[in-house]
Design a protein around this motif. Structure first.
Motif, mmCIF file in Angstrom:
data_model
loop_
_atom_site.group_PDB
_atom_site.id
_atom_site.type_symbol
_atom_site.label_atom_id
_atom_site.label_comp_id
_atom_site.label_asym_id
_atom_site.label_seq_id
_atom_site.Cartn_x
_atom_site.Cartn_y
_atom_site.Cartn_z
ATOM 1 N N THR A 114 0.840 -1.201 0.000
ATOM 2 C CA THR A 114 0.000 0.000 0.000
ATOM 3 C C THR A 114 0.874 1.250 0.000
ATOM 4 O O THR A 114 0.590 2.219 -0.711
ATOM 5 N N GLY A 115 1.944 1.230 0.761
ATOM 6 C CA GLY A 115 2.858 2.374 0.794
ATOM 7 C C GLY A 115 3.525 2.615 -0.547
ATOM 8 O O GLY A 115 3.624 3.757 -1.007
ATOM 9 N N TYR A 116 3.989 1.554 -1.187
ATOM 10 C CA TYR A 116 4.627 1.706 -2.498
ATOM 11 C C TYR A 116 3.644 2.234 -3.533
ATOM 12 O O TYR A 116 3.960 3.159 -4.288
ATOM 13 N N VAL A 117 2.455 1.653 -3.589
ATOM 14 C CA VAL A 117 1.461 2.080 -4.573
ATOM 15 C C VAL A 117 1.071 3.535 -4.325
ATOM 16 O O VAL A 117 0.975 4.333 -5.264
ATOM 17 N N SER A 118 0.864 3.904 -3.065
ATOM 18 C CA SER A 118 0.516 5.295 -2.746
ATOM 19 C C SER A 118 1.617 6.242 -3.189
ATOM 20 O O SER A 118 1.347 7.312 -3.745
ATOM 21 N N GLY A 119 2.850 5.868 -2.959
ATOM 22 C CA GLY A 119 3.975 6.711 -3.372
ATOM 23 C C GLY A 119 4.043 6.893 -4.869
ATOM 24 O O GLY A 119 4.293 7.992 -5.370
ATOM 25 N N ILE A 120 3.797 5.827 -5.605
ATOM 26 C CA ILE A 120 3.819 5.916 -7.069
ATOM 27 C C ILE A 120 2.686 6.811 -7.560
ATOM 28 O O ILE A 120 2.888 7.671 -8.420
ATOM 29 N N VAL A 121 1.478 6.638 -7.013
ATOM 30 C CA VAL A 121 0.326 7.450 -7.433
ATOM 31 C C VAL A 121 0.590 8.925 -7.147
ATOM 32 O O VAL A 121 0.375 9.787 -8.007
ATOM 33 N N VAL A 122 1.063 9.249 -5.957
ATOM 34 C CA VAL A 122 1.343 10.645 -5.610
ATOM 35 C C VAL A 122 2.414 11.209 -6.539
ATOM 36 O O VAL A 122 2.301 12.336 -7.022
ATOM 37 N N GLY A 123 3.447 10.433 -6.829
ATOM 38 C CA GLY A 123 4.500 10.893 -7.731
ATOM 39 C C GLY A 123 3.992 11.174 -9.129
ATOM 40 O O GLY A 123 4.341 12.184 -9.746
ATOM 41 N N VAL A 124 3.141 10.299 -9.656
ATOM 42 C CA VAL A 124 2.587 10.490 -10.997
ATOM 43 C C VAL A 124 1.682 11.719 -11.025
ATOM 44 O O VAL A 124 1.743 12.528 -11.955
ATOM 45 N N VAL A 125 0.837 11.893 -10.007
ATOM 46 C CA VAL A 125 -0.072 13.046 -9.965
ATOM 47 C C VAL A 125 0.721 14.345 -9.894
ATOM 48 O O VAL A 125 0.438 15.303 -10.629
ATOM 49 N N ILE A 126 1.723 14.410 -9.044
ATOM 50 C CA ILE A 126 2.532 15.631 -8.932
ATOM 51 C C ILE A 126 3.282 15.889 -10.237
ATOM 52 O O ILE A 126 3.328 17.021 -10.727
ATOM 53 N N GLY A 127 3.853 14.851 -10.824
ATOM 54 C CA GLY A 127 4.559 15.014 -12.097
ATOM 55 C C GLY A 127 3.641 15.507 -13.197
ATOM 56 O O GLY A 127 3.996 16.404 -13.969
ATOM 57 N N HIS A 128 2.447 14.940 -13.274
ATOM 58 C CA HIS A 128 1.478 15.358 -14.291
ATOM 59 C C HIS A 128 1.057 16.810 -14.070
ATOM 60 O O HIS A 128 0.964 17.594 -15.021
ATOM 61 N N THR A 129 0.808 17.179 -12.817
ATOM 62 C CA THR A 129 0.387 18.550 -12.503
ATOM 63 C C THR A 129 1.471 19.551 -12.891
ATOM 64 O O THR A 129 1.184 20.590 -13.500
ATOM 65 N N ILE A 130 2.695 19.257 -12.569
ATOM 66 C CA ILE A 130 3.789 20.184 -12.883
ATOM 67 C C ILE A 130 3.964 20.326 -14.387
ATOM 68 O O ILE A 130 4.140 21.434 -14.897
ATOM 69 N N THR A 131 3.899 19.223 -15.112
ATOM 70 C CA THR A 131 4.151 19.300 -16.559
ATOM 71 C C THR A 131 2.983 19.874 -17.341
ATOM 72 O O THR A 131 3.175 20.348 -18.457
ATOM 73 N N THR A 132 1.767 19.862 -16.789
ATOM 74 C CA THR A 132 0.632 20.425 -17.538
ATOM 75 C C THR A 132 0.296 21.843 -17.093
ATOM 76 O O THR A 132 0.150 22.734 -17.924
ATOM 77 N N ARG A 133 0.158 22.091 -15.822
ATOM 78 C CA ARG A 133 -0.247 23.416 -15.349
ATOM 79 C C ARG A 133 0.893 24.422 -15.372
ATOM 80 O O ARG A 133 0.668 25.613 -15.519
ATOM 81 N N PHE A 134 2.070 23.952 -15.178
ATOM 82 C CA PHE A 134 3.222 24.846 -15.158
ATOM 83 C C PHE A 134 4.153 24.501 -16.311
ATOM 84 O O PHE A 134 5.365 24.429 -16.154
ATOM 85 N N HIS A 135 3.569 24.299 -17.479
ATOM 86 C CA HIS A 135 4.317 23.841 -18.643
ATOM 87 C C HIS A 135 5.461 24.794 -19.004
ATOM 88 O O HIS A 135 6.593 24.366 -19.214
ATOM 89 N N GLU A 136 5.151 26.085 -19.079
ATOM 90 C CA GLU A 136 6.185 27.049 -19.456
ATOM 91 C C GLU A 136 7.323 27.062 -18.441
ATOM 92 O O GLU A 136 8.495 27.094 -18.797
ATOM 93 N N TRP A 137 6.953 27.062 -17.158
ATOM 94 C CA TRP A 137 7.975 27.055 -16.104
ATOM 95 C C TRP A 137 8.827 25.788 -16.195
ATOM 96 O O TRP A 137 10.039 25.838 -16.076
ATOM 97 N N PHE A 138 8.179 24.663 -16.444
ATOM 98 C CA PHE A 138 8.886 23.387 -16.535
ATOM 99 C C PHE A 138 9.860 23.397 -17.712
ATOM 100 O O PHE A 138 11.017 23.012 -17.574
ATOM 101 N N ILE A 139 9.392 23.851 -18.860
ATOM 102 C CA ILE A 139 10.251 23.891 -20.046
ATOM 103 C C ILE A 139 11.393 24.878 -19.838
ATOM 104 O O ILE A 139 12.537 24.612 -20.202
ATOM 105 N N GLU A 140 11.079 26.015 -19.216
ATOM 106 C CA GLU A 140 12.108 27.033 -18.985
ATOM 107 C C GLU A 140 13.219 26.508 -18.078
ATOM 108 O O GLU A 140 14.390 26.771 -18.295
ATOM 109 N N ASN A 141 12.854 25.751 -17.052
ATOM 110 C CA ASN A 141 13.847 25.280 -16.088
ATOM 111 C C ASN A 141 14.465 23.932 -16.440
ATOM 112 O O ASN A 141 15.615 23.678 -16.099
ATOM 113 N N PHE A 142 13.709 23.061 -17.092
ATOM 114 C CA PHE A 142 14.212 21.712 -17.324
ATOM 115 C C PHE A 142 14.282 21.321 -18.797
ATOM 116 O O PHE A 142 14.822 20.274 -19.127
#
Length: 161
Positions: A114-142
């Motif tokens: 349960t801990g591993y699955v929760s960690g993966i889900v949280v990581g995917v959600v945060i990664g998706h949020t950063i790359t979609t909502r903050f696309h310009e910032w993400f591209i500018e920095n990374f």
């Protein structure tokens, strides 16, 4: 593995030995009487093994306390409260209980997974949020930065002949 040695005199040859720590080594058998000959021995720990029989006594063995021998249900004699005499067979080792100490139970695995699955889900959600909502910032920095081709300065620009 047993604590007994083929040559009875081998333990007695370690005359300068000051410390002997053999705890948690799954040793079986009796503690060799020849260890009493090690007059420099100041520390002994044979705890948590499968040793049986009487604890040697005399010389420095009279100075070791219960902690040196704990976890060996087959041992008897001073300093333990179990006196030697009619030796009882040590209680059989419960291999399931031993395995529980090493391997987590099924309930533990449920929490671990349960801990591993929760960690993966949280990581995917945060990664998706950063790359979609903050696309310009993400591209500018990374993102890959494209380098503009540099113009070479001409040499001798000021000297016209």
């Amino acid at each position: 593995m047993t604590l007994m040695v083929e040559s009875h005199h081998a333990w007695g040859n370690l005359t300068n030995l000051e410390s002997l720590g053999l705890s948690q080594n799954k040793l079986a058998g009796e503690i060799p009487q020849q260890l009493v000959l090690l007059t420099f021995l100041e520390f002994l720990n044979v705890s948590n093994n499968h040793l049986t029989g009487p604890i040697p006594h005399g010389k420095q063995f009279n100075t070791f306390d219960n902690n040196s021998y704990k976890g060996n249900s087959g041992l008897c004699g001073d300093p333990l409260s179990r006196k030697c005499g009619k030796l009882e067979a040590p209680p059989p080792s419960n291999s399931e209980q031993d395995n529980d100490l090493v391997f987590p139970s099924k309930v533990d695995w449920i929490f671990i997974c349960t801990g591993y699955v929760s960690g993966i889900v949280v990581g995917v959600v945060i990664g998706h949020t950063i790359t979609t909502r903050f696309h310009e910032w993400f591209i500018e920095n990374f993102g890959r930065k494209q380098h503009k081709p540099r113009r070479e300065k001409r040499r001798g620009h000021g000297n016209r002949s």
